[in-house]
Design a protein around this motif. Structure first.
Motif, mmCIF file in Angstrom:
data_model
loop_
_atom_site.group_PDB
_atom_site.id
_atom_site.type_symbol
_atom_site.label_atom_id
_atom_site.label_comp_id
_atom_site.label_asym_id
_atom_site.label_seq_id
_atom_site.Cartn_x
_atom_site.Cartn_y
_atom_site.Cartn_z
ATOM 1 N N ILE A 11 32.261 58.014 -60.630
ATOM 2 C CA ILE A 11 32.845 57.054 -59.691
ATOM 3 C C ILE A 11 34.041 56.351 -60.339
ATOM 4 N N PHE A 12 33.879 55.965 -61.591
ATOM 5 C CA PHE A 12 34.981 55.304 -62.303
ATOM 6 C C PHE A 12 36.206 56.214 -62.374
ATOM 7 N N VAL A 13 36.015 57.467 -62.745
ATOM 8 C CA VAL A 13 37.125 58.422 -62.845
ATOM 9 C C VAL A 13 37.761 58.635 -61.476
ATOM 10 N N PHE A 14 36.950 58.747 -60.449
ATOM 11 C CA PHE A 14 37.459 58.941 -59.096
ATOM 12 C C PHE A 14 38.304 57.750 -58.654
ATOM 13 N N LEU A 15 37.802 56.530 -58.853
ATOM 14 C CA LEU A 15 38.535 55.336 -58.449
ATOM 15 C C LEU A 15 39.818 55.167 -59.254
ATOM 16 N N PHE A 16 39.772 55.413 -60.537
ATOM 17 C CA PHE A 16 40.964 55.313 -61.382
ATOM 18 C C PHE A 16 42.015 56.321 -60.941
#
Length: 158
Positions: A11-16
């Motif tokens: 999720i973090f990678v996707f949002l970034f």
């Protein structure tokens, strides 16, 4: 790494990645500045320099002090128009260019005034000689014509 940690990481990678993509799109959609109104054959073509553009040009001449502008070797010019009408500035530029094709015509806009300059000279005496010629050629606006010392752009003879 647990499934919960892996999901948080994804999720973090996707949002970034999504925020980076949006910021990249915003940068690409900035409006372009057109400095040429139109170019036509057999006419006077004038290029306008937008406010502040001259200051953005890098004058790296090898000196340590980059704020220092080079000395203009031909700082004297003849101002043939200086007022708030773009149309009159364009008209005046075309008229003086047609009558004095040997001199470079330069327009400058500094809000709210449009100015039209003719020629570039080393001395005020040379500029005054052109002032006299312009006044004879265009008596309708003779009271507006005068020489001036300018640091706008680098003047050149056409």
């Amino acid at each position: 790494m647990s499934n919960r940690g892996l999901i948080r990481f994804i999720i973090f990678v996707f949002l970034f990645g999504a925020s980076f993509s949006v910021s990249a799109q915003v940068r690409q959609e900035s409006p372009a500045v057109c400095i040429v109104d139109e170019i036509t054959a057999d006419s006077v073509n004038v290029i306008e320099m937008p406010d502040g553009l001259w200051e953005l040009i890098n004058y790296s001449d090898g000196s340590e002090n980059k704020r220092e502008r080079p000395v203009n070797p031909r700082p004297f010019t003849v101002q043939v128009y200086g007022d708030k009408s773009r149309n009159e500035a364009n008209s005046r530029a075309a008229k003086v260019q047609a009558r004095f094709p040997q001199y470079y015509v330069r327009r400058h806009y500094s809000s709210p005034y449009f100015r039209v300059y003719l020629g570039a000279f080393e001395t005020s005496r040379d500029a005054q000689a052109l002032v006299n010629q312009v006044k004879k050629a265009f008596p309708a606006f003779a009271n507006e014509v005068h020489w001036t010392k300018t640091s706008i752009g680098s003047s050149r003879k056409r």
